[in-house]
Design an enzyme around this catalytic site. Structure first.
Site, PDB file in Angstrom:
ATOM      1  CD  GLU A 144      -3.182  -1.829   5.149  1.00  0.00           C
ATOM      2  OE1 GLU A 144      -3.304  -2.888   5.770  1.00  0.00           O
ATOM      3  OE2 GLU A 144      -2.697  -0.788   5.681  1.00  0.00           O
ATOM      4  CD  GLU A 145      -1.454   1.774   7.599  1.00  0.00           C
ATOM      5  OE1 GLU A 145      -2.199   1.286   8.464  1.00  0.00           O
ATOM      6  OE2 GLU A 145      -0.260   1.479   7.484  1.00  0.00           O
TER       7      GLU A 145
ATOM      8  CG  HIS B 134      -0.369  -0.075   2.544  1.00  0.00           C
ATOM      9  ND1 HIS B 134       0.134   1.024   3.198  1.00  0.00           N
ATOM     10  CD2 HIS B 134      -0.181  -1.127   3.396  1.00  0.00           C
ATOM     11  CE1 HIS B 134       0.595   0.657   4.392  1.00  0.00           C
ATOM     12  NE2 HIS B 134       0.426  -0.643   4.536  1.00  0.00           N
TER      13      HIS B 134
ATOM     14  CD  GLU C 153       1.080  -4.179   5.568  1.00  0.00           C
ATOM     15  OE1 GLU C 153       1.814  -3.592   6.392  1.00  0.00           O
ATOM     16  OE2 GLU C 153       0.090  -3.651   5.046  1.00  0.00           O
TER      17      GLU C 153
ATOM     18  CG  HIS D 231       0.495   2.381  12.500  1.00  0.00           C
ATOM     19  ND1 HIS D 231      -0.764   1.856  12.626  1.00  0.00           N
ATOM     20  CD2 HIS D 231       0.919   2.003  11.269  1.00  0.00           C
ATOM     21  CE1 HIS D 231      -1.087   1.175  11.525  1.00  0.00           C
ATOM     22  NE2 HIS D 231      -0.069   1.251  10.698  1.00  0.00           N
TER      23      HIS D 231
ATOM     24  CG  ASP E 263       2.741  -0.094   7.828  1.00  0.00           C
ATOM     25  OD1 ASP E 263       2.476  -0.710   6.782  1.00  0.00           O
ATOM     26  OD2 ASP E 263       1.868   0.258   8.643  1.00  0.00           O
TER      27      ASP E 263
ATOM     28  CG  ASP F 295      -2.690   3.937   2.717  1.00  0.00           C
ATOM     29  OD1 ASP F 295      -2.304   2.901   2.137  1.00  0.00           O
ATOM     30  OD2 ASP F 295      -3.544   3.911   3.632  1.00  0.00           O
TER      31      ASP F 295
HETATM   32 ZN   LIG Z   1       0.899  -1.595   6.317  1.00  0.00          ZN
END
Ligand SMILES: [Zn+2]
Length: 394
Positions: A137-138, A73, A165, A359, A105, A75
């Site tokens: 995705e997030e 992903h 991932e 994150h 990520d 994003d």
């Molecule tokens: Zn991810």
């Protein structure tokens, strides 16, 4: 022909795009498009309805052979309120690490894949590579379904999908699925001295929350067990409940959010029907007090569980590519992998970095981790001269 760019140089560029899920991702998509076209690789955008976002799909090698999907992903999660020691959207090298939002990520994986496009081009004569890059995705795998449908629409089904991932290059073969919902309760407001003329939305929401928790306890005690997961059963969680403005006013509105994280094979539709039945009963009670009352249930996000056989050829093949890596494992976090697996493509999760760093402030990926993922890409490139059934099996 463009000169080759290193993984770190590409990662540096990718981190520079503040591709948070709340923003358009078209600038990072355009950069990747340009990069691919400089290497003679055509790509196709799959836009969302707003035109502000797009997935990108590119195939390197023969279209009429079973290939390998590299899925990621574009994003990243927001940085607001986090205490970063360097600007989050500037790749900063320190102590053998690249620090920046998305480093682990999962722009590190994208960078490794893109850096090896020249090798893929040179070697993919029998097994093609499909680069499949999604958006959003997030915020609940919103972009992936259209992209996965495009990949699955290929006349020849891919033989393998690797979702990159961060797993520390362990091969993730299973994770729970998730459904998230919002319940919006509208009652009838009124003075708290006259509650019999009102319909209390907070009480309705609280009763629904309590019923969901009862369900959760029931499932935890009597539901199916899947010892590979922690916890080994399906969970139901109420994460927020808001309503009411003042004690002297009967609240006319409340909202509640809940999620179900289910083990593979769980009949989640049946669980949702049970939740709906509870909500229906509460709606009936509320409407009896105020005919205009309403309870509306909204889908927030969902993705299916992943359950690839641990001993399947796909797992074995990717373990070999990852040089043994850290073995095969179940994952505590969800990914787009379940969506690919649902279409019948053997799918695993395997990428550089560590989800524990995702994150967070000062998210990073190690240069050693990128090097290991680069080696995995080289091993992958080395297989592409052979048909997939020869080196992956089926
Ligand atoms: Zn991810």
């Amino acid at each position: 022909m463009a000169s080759e760019q290193s993984t770190t140089a590409i990662l540096d560029r990718l981190i520079g795009f503040a591709s948070m899920s709340s923003e358009s991702n078209l600038d990072i998509v355009q950069w990747i498009e340009n990069y691919l076209s400089q290497h003679g690789v055509a790509s196709r955008r799959i836009p969302d309805r707003s035109g502000r976002k797009a997935s990108l799909l590119a195939t390197i090698g023969p279209l009429d052979r079973p290939g390998v999907v590299l899925s990621a992903h574009t994003d990243v999660v927001p940085v607001a309120g986090q205490d970063w020691s360097s600007p989050p959207f500037v790749a900063t090298m320190r102590d053998g690490r690249i620090v920046g939002r998305g480093a682990t990520d999962m722009k590190g994986f994208i960078a490794c894949a893109l850096a090896h496009v020249p090798q893929f081009k040179a070697s993919a004569t029998a097994t093609p590579i499909h680069l499949a890059l999604s958006y959003d995705e997030e915020v609940g795998c919103l972009g992936a379904p259209d992209l996965v449908a495009e990949v699955a629409a290929n006349p020849v089904r891919p033989a393998l999908c690797i979702v990159g991932e961060p797993t520390g290059l362990a091969v993730g073969y299973a994770h729970k699925g998730k459904v998230a919902r919002r319940v919006v309760v509208t009652g009838r407001g009124g003075h708290s001295a006259l509650p019999h003329r009102a319909a209390n939305a907070v009480i309705a929401a609280a009763r629904i929350a309590a019923a969901l928790e009862d369900m959760a306890q029931q499932v935890a005690r009597h539901g199916a067990r899947h010892q590979a997961f922690d916890p080994p059963y399906t969970t139901i969680h109420v994460g927020s409940l808001h309503g009411g403005t003042a004690l002297n006013f009967v609240p006319d509105r409340a909202t509640l959010e809940f999620e179900i994280r289910y083990t593979p094979g769980t009949d989640v539709a049946a669980m949702l029907r049970q939740a709906d039945a509870t909500i229906d009963a509460e709606r009936g009670r509320l409407k009896a007090q105020a005919p205009e009352a309403a309870i509306v249930v909204e889908d927030m996000a969902s993705y299916p569980a992943l359950m690839t056989e641990a001993a399947s050829p796909a797992v074995t093949a990717v373990q070999r590519l990852a040089n043994g890596g850290s073995g095969a494992t179940t994952l505590s976090f969800g990914t787009e992998a379940g969506l690919y697996a649902q279409t019948g493509i053997p799918t695993v999760v395997c990428g550089p970095g560590d989800i524990a760093r995702a994150h967070k402030a000062d998210e990073w990926v190690g240069m050693d981790e990128l090097a290991a993922a680069d080696a995995m890409m080289r091993r992958l490139a080395a297989e592409l001269g052979k048909p997939a059934e020869e080196w992956i099996g089926r």
